[in-house]
Design an enzyme around this catalytic site. Sequence first.
Site, mmCIF file in Angstrom:
data_model
loop_
_atom_site.group_PDB
_atom_site.id
_atom_site.type_symbol
_atom_site.label_atom_id
_atom_site.label_comp_id
_atom_site.label_asym_id
_atom_site.label_seq_id
_atom_site.Cartn_x
_atom_site.Cartn_y
_atom_site.Cartn_z
ATOM 1 N N TYR A 170 20.742 43.873 36.984
ATOM 2 C CA TYR A 170 22.137 44.337 37.115
ATOM 3 C C TYR A 170 22.366 45.592 36.269
ATOM 4 O O TYR A 170 22.859 46.608 36.761
ATOM 5 C CB TYR A 170 23.083 43.214 36.685
ATOM 6 C CG TYR A 170 24.560 43.553 36.809
ATOM 7 C CD1 TYR A 170 25.184 43.548 38.051
ATOM 8 C CD2 TYR A 170 25.326 43.868 35.687
ATOM 9 C CE1 TYR A 170 26.543 43.858 38.172
ATOM 10 C CE2 TYR A 170 26.671 44.174 35.791
ATOM 11 C CZ TYR A 170 27.278 44.162 37.036
ATOM 12 O OH TYR A 170 28.626 44.469 37.151
ATOM 13 N N SER A 186 29.557 49.660 35.391
ATOM 14 C CA SER A 186 29.786 48.555 34.449
ATOM 15 C C SER A 186 29.388 48.991 33.048
ATOM 16 O O SER A 186 28.483 49.832 32.893
ATOM 17 C CB SER A 186 28.928 47.345 34.831
ATOM 18 O OG SER A 186 29.041 46.333 33.843
HETATM 19 N N1 LIG Z 1 34.589 41.487 36.630
HETATM 20 C C1 LIG Z 1 33.947 42.120 35.668
HETATM 21 O O1 LIG Z 1 33.978 41.714 34.492
HETATM 22 C C2 LIG Z 1 33.189 43.391 35.980
HETATM 23 C C3 LIG Z 1 32.681 44.104 34.898
HETATM 24 C C4 LIG Z 1 31.970 45.262 35.135
HETATM 25 C C5 LIG Z 1 31.767 45.699 36.439
HETATM 26 N N2 LIG Z 1 32.256 44.983 37.485
HETATM 27 C C6 LIG Z 1 32.006 45.504 38.830
HETATM 28 O O2 LIG Z 1 33.225 45.595 39.524
HETATM 29 C C7 LIG Z 1 32.986 45.511 40.933
HETATM 30 C C8 LIG Z 1 33.950 44.504 41.544
HETATM 31 O O3 LIG Z 1 33.701 43.240 40.963
HETATM 32 P P1 LIG Z 1 34.799 42.071 40.839
HETATM 33 O O4 LIG Z 1 34.810 41.666 39.435
HETATM 34 O O5 LIG Z 1 36.056 42.445 41.514
HETATM 35 O O6 LIG Z 1 34.027 40.920 41.626
HETATM 36 P P2 LIG Z 1 34.348 40.127 42.979
HETATM 37 O O7 LIG Z 1 35.743 39.633 42.959
HETATM 38 O O8 LIG Z 1 33.234 39.165 43.153
HETATM 39 O O9 LIG Z 1 34.231 41.285 44.069
HETATM 40 C C9 LIG Z 1 32.988 41.805 44.457
HETATM 41 C C10 LIG Z 1 33.119 42.228 45.889
HETATM 42 O O10 LIG Z 1 31.873 42.807 46.324
HETATM 43 C C11 LIG Z 1 31.647 42.392 47.650
HETATM 44 N N3 LIG Z 1 30.216 42.337 47.963
HETATM 45 C C12 LIG Z 1 29.241 41.771 47.214
HETATM 46 N N4 LIG Z 1 28.068 41.866 47.885
HETATM 47 C C13 LIG Z 1 28.331 42.502 49.052
HETATM 48 C C14 LIG Z 1 27.541 42.878 50.170
HETATM 49 N N5 LIG Z 1 26.213 42.627 50.229
HETATM 50 N N6 LIG Z 1 28.145 43.504 51.220
HETATM 51 C C15 LIG Z 1 29.470 43.767 51.191
HETATM 52 N N7 LIG Z 1 30.269 43.442 50.166
HETATM 53 C C16 LIG Z 1 29.701 42.794 49.109
HETATM 54 C C17 LIG Z 1 32.235 41.002 47.749
HETATM 55 O O11 LIG Z 1 32.631 40.811 49.088
HETATM 56 P P3 LIG Z 1 32.894 39.344 49.718
HETATM 57 O O12 LIG Z 1 33.845 38.666 48.782
HETATM 58 O O13 LIG Z 1 33.464 39.679 51.046
HETATM 59 O O14 LIG Z 1 31.543 38.694 49.740
HETATM 60 C C18 LIG Z 1 33.419 41.051 46.796
HETATM 61 O O15 LIG Z 1 34.619 41.318 47.481
HETATM 62 C C19 LIG Z 1 31.512 45.140 41.087
HETATM 63 O O16 LIG Z 1 30.782 46.308 41.403
HETATM 64 C C20 LIG Z 1 31.132 44.622 39.706
HETATM 65 O O17 LIG Z 1 29.763 44.798 39.427
HETATM 66 C C21 LIG Z 1 32.972 43.834 37.288
#
Ligand SMILES: NC(=O)c1ccc[n+]([C@@H]2O[C@H](COP(=O)([O-])OP(=O)(O)OC[C@H]3O[C@@H](n4cnc5c(N)ncnc54)[C@H](OP(=O)(O)O)[C@@H]3O)[C@@H](O)[C@H]2O)c1
Length: 275
Positions: A164, A151
């Site tokens: 985080y 991130s």
């Molecule tokens: N969106 C942003 O602006 C942003 C910015 C920077 C970095 N990121 C990073 O990008 C990645 C994906 O995020 P996203 O935005 O796509 O969010 P998201 O839609 O909430 O997806 C996150 C995924 O991680 C899974 N997860 C969380 N805790 C878990 C656990 N204990 N065991 C197994 N799976 C787990 C969730 O699974 P379930 O749904 O099955 O619970 C979910 O599918 C993350 O690492 C996040 O930190 C996102």
Amino acid sequence: MTSSEAPPFHALVTGATGGIGRATCLAVLHEAQARGQSVRLSVAASRPGAALDELVGTLRSQGAEVRGLHGDLADPEACQRLAGQAVEHGEGRLDLLVSNAGMGRPGPLKALALDQWELLFQVNVRATWLLAQASHAALANARGSVVAIASMAGLHPHPGSGAYSTSKAALLMLCRQMAQEWAADGIRVNTISPGMVRTPLTEATYRHEEVAARRKAMVPLGRIGTGDDIARAVAYLGGPGAGYVTGSNLLVDGGFCDHLLATLPGLPPKPAEGN
Ligand SMILES: NC(=O)c1ccc[n+]([C@@H]2O[C@H](COP(=O)([O-])OP(=O)(O)OC[C@H]3O[C@@H](n4cnc5c(N)ncnc54)[C@H](OP(=O)(O)O)[C@@H]3O)[C@@H](O)[C@H]2O)c1
């Protein structure tokens, strides 16, 4: 060997039903198919259910051989089991591990509970190491690569993001470390640092129209990122086009992180367009 005799391109994607994860499964599938490869996907969610079933069905309907997996990545045994199941699905080969699952627990460091700190490090850092460690032989066998989703928060601190940001900074170093240790085994390891991306994780923020508009105005490329923006970068780093790239972090933020100095009052006027 013709492409029909070559082993399928096999990717394991965690957090596969989330915004970036789902887009990544599709991008990896489409890019490998465009290269003429057949595709095997191991897609991991935290739990079984309709979202995982729907994703598996969609990917199968587009030609992938798919195994749906589930487990809590905070649990070290689940990490090892998931990697083992994926390696089995790939018949001992893994071309790409996308360690995408992640979570946030906003809160000021002076009041943050120990269990919240530990949970973030378990999911955001340790799981990547355990999954990669348990798939090392299969990655080496395929001369594959790891792409972890970090991130911009791992590069820039901001109040309320103490656990985080620190966990994502640790993830960046973990991956640089693995890149050095595993290069001799033919395994590349890279990270992507997304900027602002609209996904289920951040949806509540962007549903606020005024907040969304103000955020968008801060991005030089003029929009909030999408899951596809990140997914295409994953497909690049995990594909043959990045065959000489390891230990790198690709910032995919529309120019946002470098925009700070442009917001200073008293700067000389911008050159007129066309000059
Ligand atoms: N969106 C942003 O602006 C942003 C910015 C920077 C970095 N990121 C990073 O990008 C990645 C994906 O995020 P996203 O935005 O796509 O969010 P998201 O839609 O909430 O997806 C996150 C995924 O991680 C899974 N997860 C969380 N805790 C878990 C656990 N204990 N065991 C197994 N799976 C787990 C969730 O699974 P379930 O749904 O099955 O619970 C979910 O599918 C993350 O690492 C996040 O930190 C996102």
